[in-house]
Design an enzyme around this catalytic site. Structure first.
Site, PDB file in Angstrom:
ATOM      1  N   LYS A  22       0.752  -1.309   0.027  1.00  0.00           N
ATOM      2  CA  LYS A  22       0.133  -0.013  -0.137  1.00  0.00           C
ATOM      3  C   LYS A  22       0.733   0.997   0.036  1.00  0.00           C
ATOM      4  CE  LYS A  22      -1.705   1.402   3.991  1.00  0.00           C
ATOM      5  NZ  LYS A  22      -1.854   2.871   4.293  1.00  0.00           N
ATOM      6  N   ASN A  23       2.289   1.131   1.380  1.00  0.00           N
ATOM      7  CA  ASN A  23       2.803   2.642   1.301  1.00  0.00           C
ATOM      8  C   ASN A  23       3.424   2.817   0.276  1.00  0.00           C
ATOM      9  OD1 ASN A  23       0.992   3.154   3.312  1.00  0.00           O
ATOM     10  ND2 ASN A  23       2.334   2.813   4.760  1.00  0.00           N
ATOM     11  N   ARG A  92      -4.851  10.467   4.298  1.00  0.00           N
ATOM     12  CA  ARG A  92      -3.337  11.956   4.103  1.00  0.00           C
ATOM     13  C   ARG A  92      -2.687  11.576   3.335  1.00  0.00           C
ATOM     14  NH1 ARG A  92      -3.125  13.751   8.645  1.00  0.00           N
ATOM     15  NH2 ARG A  92      -0.118  13.986   7.896  1.00  0.00           N
ATOM     16  N   CYS A 116      -4.446  13.425  12.555  1.00  0.00           N
ATOM     17  CA  CYS A 116      -5.873  11.894  12.373  1.00  0.00           C
ATOM     18  C   CYS A 116      -5.776  11.454  14.124  1.00  0.00           C
ATOM     19  CB  CYS A 116      -5.358  11.355  11.580  1.00  0.00           C
ATOM     20  SG  CYS A 116      -4.147   9.897  11.826  1.00  0.00           S
ATOM     21  N   ARG A 121       0.288  15.201  13.301  1.00  0.00           N
ATOM     22  CA  ARG A 121       1.056  14.293  11.279  1.00  0.00           C
ATOM     23  C   ARG A 121       0.955  16.067  10.666  1.00  0.00           C
ATOM     24  NH1 ARG A 121      -2.307   8.874   9.391  1.00  0.00           N
ATOM     25  NH2 ARG A 121       0.260   8.833   8.056  1.00  0.00           N
ATOM     26  N   PRO A 122       1.368  16.899  11.155  1.00  0.00           N
ATOM     27  CA  PRO A 122       2.229  18.206  10.083  1.00  0.00           C
ATOM     28  C   PRO A 122       2.091  17.653   9.044  1.00  0.00           C
ATOM     29  CG  PRO A 122       3.294  17.925  12.008  1.00  0.00           C
ATOM     30  CD  PRO A 122       2.074  17.077  12.393  1.00  0.00           C
ATOM     31  N   ASP A 124       4.805  20.280   7.852  1.00  0.00           N
ATOM     32  CA  ASP A 124       5.502  21.775   7.836  1.00  0.00           C
ATOM     33  C   ASP A 124       6.617  21.160   6.902  1.00  0.00           C
ATOM     34  OD1 ASP A 124       5.358  19.644  10.183  1.00  0.00           O
ATOM     35  OD2 ASP A 124       7.660  20.990  10.712  1.00  0.00           O
ATOM     36  N   GLN A 125       7.367  19.997   6.736  1.00  0.00           N
ATOM     37  CA  GLN A 125       8.306  19.385   6.461  1.00  0.00           C
ATOM     38  C   GLN A 125       8.294  19.572   4.725  1.00  0.00           C
ATOM     39  OE1 GLN A 125      11.315  18.517   7.870  1.00  0.00           O
ATOM     40  NE2 GLN A 125       9.930  20.035   9.476  1.00  0.00           N
ATOM     41  N   ASP A 306       4.409   0.376  11.762  1.00  0.00           N
ATOM     42  CA  ASP A 306       2.668   0.061  11.355  1.00  0.00           C
ATOM     43  C   ASP A 306       3.038  -0.804  11.730  1.00  0.00           C
ATOM     44  OD1 ASP A 306       2.804   1.878   8.425  1.00  0.00           O
ATOM     45  OD2 ASP A 306       2.689   2.819  10.459  1.00  0.00           O
ATOM     46  N   ARG A 398      -8.893  -0.707   4.597  1.00  0.00           N
ATOM     47  CA  ARG A 398      -7.591   0.794   3.884  1.00  0.00           C
ATOM     48  C   ARG A 398      -6.486  -0.442   3.048  1.00  0.00           C
ATOM     49  NH1 ARG A 398      -7.101   5.881   7.241  1.00  0.00           N
ATOM     50  NH2 ARG A 398      -5.561   6.051   4.817  1.00  0.00           N
TER      51      ARG A 398
HETATM   52  C1  EPZ Z   1       4.347   6.687   6.279  1.00  0.00           C
HETATM   53  O1  EPZ Z   1       2.913   7.685   6.807  1.00  0.00           O
HETATM   54  C2  EPZ Z   1       2.626   6.293   6.494  1.00  0.00           C
HETATM   55  N1  EPZ Z   1       1.987   6.042   4.851  1.00  0.00           N
HETATM   56  C3  EPZ Z   1       2.672   5.722   7.875  1.00  0.00           C
HETATM   57  O2  EPZ Z   1       1.930   4.274   7.820  1.00  0.00           O
HETATM   58  C4  EPZ Z   1       3.870   5.260   8.586  1.00  0.00           C
HETATM   59  O3  EPZ Z   1       3.414   5.309   9.753  1.00  0.00           O
HETATM   60  C5  EPZ Z   1       4.705   6.631   8.787  1.00  0.00           C
HETATM   61  O4  EPZ Z   1       5.192   6.570   6.932  1.00  0.00           O
HETATM   62  C6  EPZ Z   1       6.014   6.226   9.421  1.00  0.00           C
HETATM   63  O5  EPZ Z   1       6.558   4.901   9.072  1.00  0.00           O
HETATM   64  C7  EPZ Z   1       1.977   6.095   3.816  1.00  0.00           C
HETATM   65  O6  EPZ Z   1       3.460   5.743   3.570  1.00  0.00           O
HETATM   66  C8  EPZ Z   1       1.220   6.698   3.324  1.00  0.00           C
HETATM   67  P1  EPZ Z   1       6.193  10.279   8.225  1.00  0.00           P
HETATM   68  P2  EPZ Z   1       3.957   9.680   6.870  1.00  0.00           P
HETATM   69  O7  EPZ Z   1       5.676  11.972   7.492  1.00  0.00           O
HETATM   70  O8  EPZ Z   1       4.514   9.734   5.516  1.00  0.00           O
HETATM   71  C9  EPZ Z   1       6.076  13.946  11.174  1.00  0.00           C
HETATM   72  C10 EPZ Z   1      -0.547   3.061   7.791  1.00  0.00           C
HETATM   73  O9  EPZ Z   1      -0.286   2.331   8.993  1.00  0.00           O
HETATM   74  N2  EPZ Z   1       6.132  14.503  10.980  1.00  0.00           N
HETATM   75  O10 EPZ Z   1       7.310   9.833   7.989  1.00  0.00           O
HETATM   76  O11 EPZ Z   1       3.208  10.679   7.221  1.00  0.00           O
HETATM   77  C11 EPZ Z   1       4.644  13.122  12.051  1.00  0.00           C
HETATM   78  O12 EPZ Z   1       3.879  13.612  13.114  1.00  0.00           O
HETATM   79  C12 EPZ Z   1       0.557   5.107   7.482  1.00  0.00           C
HETATM   80  O13 EPZ Z   1      -0.293   2.780   6.727  1.00  0.00           O
HETATM   81  C13 EPZ Z   1       6.069  16.195  10.727  1.00  0.00           C
HETATM   82  O14 EPZ Z   1       6.295  16.650  12.640  1.00  0.00           O
HETATM   83  O15 EPZ Z   1       4.592   9.587   7.872  1.00  0.00           O
HETATM   84  C14 EPZ Z   1       5.097  11.869  12.747  1.00  0.00           C
HETATM   85  O16 EPZ Z   1       5.316  11.936  14.230  1.00  0.00           O
HETATM   86  C15 EPZ Z   1       0.114   4.535   8.951  1.00  0.00           C
HETATM   87  N3  EPZ Z   1       6.133  16.587  10.352  1.00  0.00           N
HETATM   88  C16 EPZ Z   1       6.521  11.315  12.195  1.00  0.00           C
HETATM   89  O17 EPZ Z   1       7.123  12.977  11.565  1.00  0.00           O
HETATM   90  C17 EPZ Z   1       5.934  16.473   9.160  1.00  0.00           C
HETATM   91  O18 EPZ Z   1       5.929  17.650   7.923  1.00  0.00           O
HETATM   92  C18 EPZ Z   1       6.918  10.569  10.962  1.00  0.00           C
HETATM   93  O19 EPZ Z   1       6.124  10.576  10.091  1.00  0.00           O
HETATM   94  C19 EPZ Z   1       5.321  15.605   8.261  1.00  0.00           C
HETATM   95  C20 EPZ Z   1       6.209  14.937   9.320  1.00  0.00           C
END
Ligand code: EPZ
Length: 421
Positions: A22-23, A92, A116, A121-122, A124-125, A306, A398
Site C-alpha cells: 500500500k505505502n 492523508r 488523524c 501529523r503536520p 511542515d517538512q 506500523d 484501508r
Molecule cells: C507514512 O506516513 C506511512 N504512510 C504511515 O503508514 C507510517 O506510519 C509512517 O510513514 C511512519 O512510518 C504512508 O506511507 C502512506 P511521517 P507519514 O511523515 O509519511 C512527523 C499505515 O498504517 N512529521 O514519516 O505521514 C509526523 O507527525 C500508515 O500504513 C512532522 O512533524 O509519516 C510523525 O510524528 C499510518 N512534519 C513523524 O514525523 C512533517 O512535515 C513521522 O511521520 C512530516 C511528518
C-alpha cells in the site's frame, strides 16, 4: 457498517500470499502526474486507499483503469490541480499529489490533511522543502496553495525522517532545474521503490534508501510499466498472527530484508523464522510459549511503527513483561483499551506501554480505531478461545486486502458480517 466475527483459539497452518505494498503504491500512483504518458502499474493491492487515490486523480482530470492488481493512469494533463478536503480527510496520503503538481504544473491547491487518530501529523517538512526549491506557499481557508514557475534544485535538511515528505520532495525535485539533496531523508523500502519507478521514467536519483538522496532534475519524464513490491507490513502482520496462534505458516513474497527488525524481535521472543525461497516461514507453539520482548519504534531501519500494535497483541500473552515504546507518533496506543476489554494487562504512560503477559485473552466485541490497531485486534481475537467481533472494519480494509479470505484457508474461523457501531 461491517464487522469481522472470529472464533479464535485455533492454530494457523498453510500458505498465505502477500499483496502489493500500500505505502509503495500510493506515492507511485501520484508519480503518474509527472508524465504525459500512460503509466501501467501491476501487483497493485485491492484496497480502499488505492481506490481513494484513483478517485482523487480522476477528480483532477486523470484517465484511469483501476482493476487491481492492474492500474493504468494517464494523469499528465490534469485540468484541476487540486485535492479537496472531502478526499484528503479520508486519506492523508493524498498530500502526495502536492510535489508532482507543483513540479509539473507550477500550481497545486491541496487541503491541509488535519490531524488523524494517531497524531497531529503536520506537513511542515513537505512545505519547507518546496519553499527551498523556490515555490511560494500560502494557506487559504484550510488549503495549501503552492506555486512556482519552475522549481530549482536545493539542499534540503529535513528535521525528521518523514516518509511521505521524502517522497513528495523526491518527486518534485525530479523535474526541478538542477541538483537537489535531501539530507535526513527517510530510508524505508517504499522510498527505494519510488526512486526505482522515477528512474525508470527517466529521473536521475541516487542514494534512495540512505539518509542523503541526490536528485539531478530533468526536463521530461516518460511513462512507465512497473510491478509494485510486496507489502512488508501485511507480511509482518501474518507472521505475527501465526506466532500468536501457534502453527506453521509460509508467508509467500515476504522479503526478509524489508522486515529484519521484526524477524529479529520475533526470534528474540522465541518464535522460529526460516527464510525459504520466495518468502518467510514462521513456526510457533503460540504466544504463551514466547518470551516477553521489548520494542521501541523508529524510522527504518528501526522497528516499524506500523507493526507496533500487532506486536503488542502477541506480547499480551507472552511470558513476563514487554516494554513497548512508540517513538514515531504521539498517540498510537488506541488499541490498548480494546485489548484491555479482552483481558490484556497493559499500562500506558505517555509513549511507553508496559505489557504483562496473561494466560489467555477472552473474546469480546472490540472497536477498530485505525488501520494497524484493527490488525492488532484481529490477531488478539484469533488467539481468544471463543467469539469476538471487530467492529468498523472499514479501517482494516484501508490496508489489508480481504484479510478474512486470506486467514480462513489457514484454519482461522473468521467471517465478515453486518454490524452495529
Ligand atoms: C507514512 O506516513 C506511512 N504512510 C504511515 O503508514 C507510517 O506510519 C509512517 O510513514 C511512519 O512510518 C504512508 O506511507 C502512506 P511521517 P507519514 O511523515 O509519511 C512527523 C499505515 O498504517 N512529521 O514519516 O505521514 C509526523 O507527525 C500508515 O500504513 C512532522 O512533524 O509519516 C510523525 O510524528 C499510518 N512534519 C513523524 O514525523 C512533517 O512535515 C513521522 O511521520 C512530516 C511528518
Amino acid at each position: 457498517m461491517e464487522k469481522l466475527v472470529i472464533e479464535g483459539g485455533r492454530p494457523l497452518h498453510g500458505v498465505v500470499q502477500v499483496s502489493g505494498a500500500k505505502n509503495a503504491a500510493l506515492p507511485i500512483l501520484c508519480a503518474s502526474l509527472l508524465t504525459d504518458g500512460t503509466c501501467t502499474f501491476r501487483n497493485v493491492p485491492r484496497l480502499r486507499d488505492v481506490e481513494t487515490m484513483a478517485a482523487l486523480l480522476r477528480f483532477m482530470g486523470a484517465e484511469s483503469t483501476v482493476a487491481p492488481p492492474l492500474v493504468e493512469l494517464r494523469a499528465g494533463s490534469v485540468s484541476r490541480p487540486e485535492a479537496p478536503y472531502e478526499l484528503v480527510k479520508q486519506m492523508r496520503a493524498s498530500v502526495l499529489v502536492l510535489g508532482p503538481l507543483v513540479a509539473r504544473h507550477g500550481y497545486a491547491k491541496v487541503s491541509l490533511p488535519g490531524g488523524c487518530a494517531i497524531g497531529a501529523r503536520p506537513i511542515d517538512q513537505h512545505l519547507k522543502g518546496l519553499e527551498a526549491m523556490g515555490a511560494t506557499i500560502r494557506l487559504d481557508h484550510g488549503y495549501v496553495v503552492a506555486e512556482s514557475k519552475r522549481l530549482v534544485g536545493a539542499t534540503i535538511h529535513l528535521d525528521m525522517a518523514t516518509v511521505t515528505g521524502t517522497e513528495n520532495l523526491m518527486m518534485a525535485a525530479a523535474l526541478a532545474k538542477g541538483r537537489t539533496q535531501l539530507v535526513g531523508a527517510a530510508r524505508e523500502p517504499e522510498i527505494e521503490e519510488l526512486a526505482r519507478v522515477l528512474n525508470k521514467m527517466g529521473a536521475r536519483i541516487d542514494g534512495a534508501g540512505t539518509d542523503i538522496i541526490h536528485i539531478e532534475g530533468v526536463d521530461v519524464l516518460h511513462a512507465v510499466d512497473h510491478a509494485i513490491i510486496p507489502d512488508r507490513i501485511e507480511a509482518g502482520t501474518f507472521l505475527l498472527a501465526a506466532a500468536a496462534t501457534g502453527g506453521d505458516v509460509f508467508v509467500r513474497d515476504a522479503i526478509p530484508e524489508h522486515i529484519e527488525p521484526l524477524l529479529a524481535k520475533l526470534r528474540e521472543a522465541g518464535a522460529e523464522l526460516v527464510r525459504e525461497d520466495g518468502g518467510v516461514r514462521v513456526r510457533s507453539d503460540g504466544a504463551r510459549s514466547l518470551r516477553g520482548t521489548d520494542i521501541s519504534t523508529a524510522p527504518h531501519p528501526g522497528f516499524p511503527t506500523d507493526m507496533q500494535a500487532q506486536f503488542m497483541a502477541v506480547m499480551t500473552l507472552a511470558q513476563g513483561t514487554s516494554v513497548v515504546t512508540e517513538s514515531v507518533f504521539e498517540n498510537r496506543f488506541m488499541h490498548v483499551p480494546e485489548l484491555g476489554r479482552m483481558g490484556a494487562h497493559v499500562d500506558v504512560h505517555g509513549r511507553v506501554a508496559t505489557v504483562t503477559g496473561v494466560e489467555r485473552l477472552s473474546g469480546a466485541s472490540v472497536m477498530a480505531t485505525d488501520l494497524r490497531a484493527s490488525a492488532c485486534l484481529v490477531i488478539a481475537a484469533l488467539t481468544a478461545p471463543d467469539r469476538s467481533e471487530v467492529l468498523r472494519v472499514y479501517h482494516l480494509d484501508r490496508g489489508y486486502e480481504s484479510i478474512e479470505k486470506k486467514l480462513a484457508p489457514l484454519g482461522a474461523r473468521i467471517e465478515r458480517g453486518r454490524g452495529e457501531g
